[in-house]
Design a protein around this motif. Sequence first.
Motif, PDB file in Angstrom:
ATOM      1  N   ILE A 150       2.563  14.480   3.034  1.00 17.76           N
ATOM      2  CA  ILE A 150       1.731  14.598   1.827  1.00 17.76           C
ATOM      3  C   ILE A 150       0.667  13.508   1.801  1.00 17.76           C
ATOM      4  CG2 ILE A 150       1.759  14.453  -0.686  1.00 17.76           C
ATOM      5  CD1 ILE A 150       4.564  15.681  -0.613  1.00 17.76           C
ATOM      6  N   LEU A 151       1.055  12.274   2.123  1.00 12.64           N
ATOM      7  CA  LEU A 151       0.096  11.173   2.136  1.00 12.64           C
ATOM      8  C   LEU A 151      -0.960  11.371   3.214  1.00 12.64           C
ATOM      9  CD1 LEU A 151       2.550   8.161   1.674  1.00 12.64           C
ATOM     10  CD2 LEU A 151       0.988   9.112  -0.034  1.00 12.64           C
ATOM     11  N   LEU A 152      -0.535  11.900   4.363  1.00 16.21           N
ATOM     12  CA  LEU A 152      -1.465  12.112   5.463  1.00 16.21           C
ATOM     13  C   LEU A 152      -2.533  13.126   5.086  1.00 16.21           C
ATOM     14  CD1 LEU A 152      -2.131  11.467   8.442  1.00 16.21           C
ATOM     15  CD2 LEU A 152      -0.590  13.327   9.088  1.00 16.21           C
ATOM     16  N   GLU A 153      -2.137  14.178   4.410  1.00 11.09           N
ATOM     17  CA  GLU A 153      -3.103  15.206   4.002  1.00 11.09           C
ATOM     18  C   GLU A 153      -4.046  14.706   2.916  1.00 11.09           C
ATOM     19  OE1 GLU A 153      -0.704  18.450   2.793  1.00 11.09           O
ATOM     20  OE2 GLU A 153      -0.023  18.958   4.830  1.00 11.09           O
ATOM     21  N   GLY A 154      -3.611  13.777   2.093  1.00 10.65           N
ATOM     22  CA  GLY A 154      -4.436  13.305   0.997  1.00 10.65           C
ATOM     23  C   GLY A 154      -5.270  12.074   1.301  1.00 10.65           C
ATOM     24  N   TYR A 155      -4.754  11.171   2.146  1.00  8.84           N
ATOM     25  CA  TYR A 155      -5.419   9.888   2.358  1.00  8.84           C
ATOM     26  C   TYR A 155      -5.737   9.583   3.826  1.00  8.84           C
ATOM     27  CZ  TYR A 155      -3.602   9.184  -2.362  1.00  8.84           C
ATOM     28  OH  TYR A 155      -3.296   9.335  -3.685  1.00  8.84           O
ATOM     29  N   GLY A 156      -5.334  10.435   4.757  1.00  8.16           N
ATOM     30  CA  GLY A 156      -5.526  10.121   6.160  1.00  8.16           C
ATOM     31  C   GLY A 156      -4.472   9.137   6.631  1.00  8.16           C
ATOM     32  N   TRP A 157      -4.437   8.894   7.952  1.00  8.60           N
ATOM     33  CA  TRP A 157      -3.348   8.066   8.469  1.00  8.60           C
ATOM     34  C   TRP A 157      -3.511   6.603   8.087  1.00  8.60           C
ATOM     35  CZ3 TRP A 157      -3.571   3.930  11.772  1.00  8.60           C
ATOM     36  CH2 TRP A 157      -4.736   3.741  12.519  1.00  8.60           C
ATOM     37  N   ARG A 158      -4.754   6.118   7.918  1.00 12.11           N
ATOM     38  CA  ARG A 158      -4.948   4.716   7.520  1.00 12.11           C
ATOM     39  C   ARG A 158      -4.506   4.513   6.063  1.00 12.11           C
ATOM     40  NH1 ARG A 158      -7.960   1.955  11.375  1.00 12.11           N
ATOM     41  NH2 ARG A 158      -9.004   3.332  12.873  1.00 12.11           N
ATOM     42  N   GLY A 159      -4.847   5.438   5.197  1.00  9.84           N
ATOM     43  CA  GLY A 159      -4.371   5.345   3.823  1.00  9.84           C
ATOM     44  C   GLY A 159      -2.857   5.467   3.735  1.00  9.84           C
ATOM     45  N   THR A 160      -2.297   6.295   4.610  1.00  7.58           N
ATOM     46  CA  THR A 160      -0.845   6.431   4.657  1.00  7.58           C
ATOM     47  C   THR A 160      -0.188   5.118   5.027  1.00  7.58           C
ATOM     48  OG1 THR A 160      -1.040   8.763   5.282  1.00  7.58           O
ATOM     49  CG2 THR A 160       1.059   7.673   5.745  1.00  7.58           C
ATOM     50  N   MET A 161      -0.775   4.384   5.972  1.00 11.23           N
ATOM     51  CA  MET A 161      -0.239   3.092   6.364  1.00 11.23           C
ATOM     52  C   MET A 161      -0.297   2.083   5.218  1.00 11.23           C
ATOM     53  SD  MET A 161       0.876   3.028   9.575  1.00 11.23           S
ATOM     54  CE  MET A 161       1.724   4.484   8.969  1.00 11.23           C
ATOM     55  N   MET A 162      -1.340   2.151   4.407  1.00  9.36           N
ATOM     56  CA  MET A 162      -1.455   1.234   3.276  1.00  9.36           C
ATOM     57  C   MET A 162      -0.381   1.512   2.236  1.00  9.36           C
ATOM     58  SD  MET A 162      -4.825   0.305   0.982  1.00  9.36           S
ATOM     59  CE  MET A 162      -5.631  -0.338   2.456  1.00  9.36           C
ATOM     60  N   VAL A 163      -0.136   2.795   1.946  1.00 12.77           N
ATOM     61  CA  VAL A 163       0.933   3.139   1.016  1.00 12.77           C
ATOM     62  C   VAL A 163       2.295   2.765   1.596  1.00 12.77           C
ATOM     63  CG1 VAL A 163       2.041   5.023  -0.243  1.00 12.77           C
ATOM     64  CG2 VAL A 163      -0.446   4.993   0.011  1.00 12.77           C
ATOM     65  N   ALA A 164       2.460   2.970   2.906  1.00 15.17           N
ATOM     66  CA  ALA A 164       3.714   2.589   3.561  1.00 15.17           C
ATOM     67  C   ALA A 164       3.959   1.090   3.447  1.00 15.17           C
ATOM     68  CB  ALA A 164       3.686   3.016   5.030  1.00 15.17           C
ATOM     69  N   SER A 165       2.872   0.304   3.513  1.00 13.84           N
ATOM     70  CA  SER A 165       3.003  -1.143   3.354  1.00 13.84           C
ATOM     71  C   SER A 165       3.534  -1.499   1.972  1.00 13.84           C
ATOM     72  CB  SER A 165       1.645  -1.820   3.591  1.00 13.84           C
ATOM     73  OG  SER A 165       1.713  -3.203   3.316  1.00 13.84           O
ATOM     74  N   ALA A 166       3.025  -0.815   0.944  1.00 12.79           N
ATOM     75  CA  ALA A 166       3.499  -1.073  -0.418  1.00 12.79           C
ATOM     76  C   ALA A 166       4.959  -0.661  -0.582  1.00 12.79           C
ATOM     77  CB  ALA A 166       2.623  -0.331  -1.415  1.00 12.79           C
ATOM     78  N   ILE A 167       5.331   0.465   0.030  1.00  4.46           N
ATOM     79  CA  ILE A 167       6.726   0.916  -0.058  1.00  4.46           C
ATOM     80  C   ILE A 167       7.642  -0.049   0.683  1.00  4.46           C
ATOM     81  CG2 ILE A 167       8.331   2.758   0.568  1.00  4.46           C
ATOM     82  CD1 ILE A 167       6.054   4.744   0.197  1.00  4.46           C
TER      83      ILE A 167
END
Length: 501
Positions: free
Chosen positions: A173-190
């Motif tokens: 879901i994150l990949l489709e909405g934010y791309g893989w770089r945005g996904t990594m940023m959210v993963a960092s917060a998690i």
Amino acid sequence: MAKASHFFSRRRAADRPDHPREGGWGIVVVIAAHLSMAIQWGFQRTGSVLYLSWKEDFAINDKETAAVQSVSSSLSYLSGLISGVLTERLGCRVSGIIGGVLMSLGFLGSCWVTDIRQLYLTAAVVGIGTGISYNSSIVVVSEYFNRRYKIAHALVYAGVGTGSMVVPPLLQILLEGYGWRGTMMVASAIAANTVSFAAVFRPNKAPLRQKSSRQPDADQLELSVHVGMALTENPNEEITPDGSDTDSRSHPETPGELQAVQATHQARPSSQAGSIPLHSDRKHSNPAINVLRRLFVSLGLRLFARSYRFALTCVIQLQFMFAFTGFVLYLVPYAQSLDMAPTGAAFLLSILGIGSLLGCLGNGVLASRNMSTEHATMTSMVIAGVSVMLVNLNSYAIFAVASFLHGFASGFDFTVTVVLIRSFVGLSNLAIGVGFSMIFLGAGTLLGPVFAGWILDATGSSYLTVFYVLGAMFFFCAVQMLLLPLLKRVEPGVDISPADV
């Protein structure tokens, strides 16, 4: 009446100092450790979701892209010695916080990489952080639970299955909405939440058995004084291992006599102290040998020399992970080669995650029924071997059953292995023992896919041969478990509390 009950309850607690206080804050620790494990291994085992994005963005081949997952996964295990030393020296809370910070920084750094080599570096940071967090999450449970340790440990390790089920769709879901770089940023917060979870890993306030007591008890002090005086007065006299000399000279029995002997021993000149010959021997010994001896002890390598069962368990785990990674890597490609839909083939991994979760919980159920840990481990290895053989029947329903059984067996095995290690090396050595086990698991993670790929190339893409070899390896692991009772009879053994068994 209430005062009398309180008095006797305190008296019973004092009579059992080796038993940690169970329940209470320990329940909070179990929940926090479970969630931390879900984050650690949920992200660690789902790199395939971002696989194509990395490949297209960096314009690289499959081997270079797969290396990202290989670096992160292998270092999460190979950092076991570092994580074991940190947990033993700094405690579970501090080491868990360090691991969580490294994980979060690794994901955050991945947002800004411009080259695949930089992504390798950030993946390595994530892997090391995962390994450190894993060790602290495993060890902290043993500090809070003894009688219910197996159940509590199973609940914590079930976080691996929870993460394997929840994280993949979240990443998609994150990949489709934010791309893989945005996904990594959210993963960092998690991943930063693991720092908060580690913060609740406070030391248990209950009296725990220590590795070595600074204040020797009366019997030990009496024995050391008696041996020292014997060596001083009769240097050539033989001393038996239990501290008695050959002429059966009596030694102090009462506290008053013990104090008198201590005073007499302290009043003697230092040149006559019984410890002088030992000091002289060390002084004239080889300095290099002394350094190696201290290194051998500080790194925990003595565990392999003292517990042959622990050494064999580490070797078996290497072989188990060797076969496990090979099966997981080629399960989906083999299903697709049989004209199964890509979506259905990928769902086999989700089924494997469900089985892993139930396998972790099943370990706790069997533990509550007092099933032998060795027998349970052997059974899980046999189930893993059978599941690999089933995929040769070329049916999607059979593939689904095989995936579930394999996940169940692997989740059960990885959970119960920590219980085995604790019974072999004791609570005080658990951090180092788990660390060494992770190193062997990391070696299996590195070698398993390469070996399976070599068989595939040598046999002309024969997946059947690969699965037959991997299944035979699982059965061989089960056979090696039969050696544990024999090794118990001949090994020197580690001095542990009966409560750890």
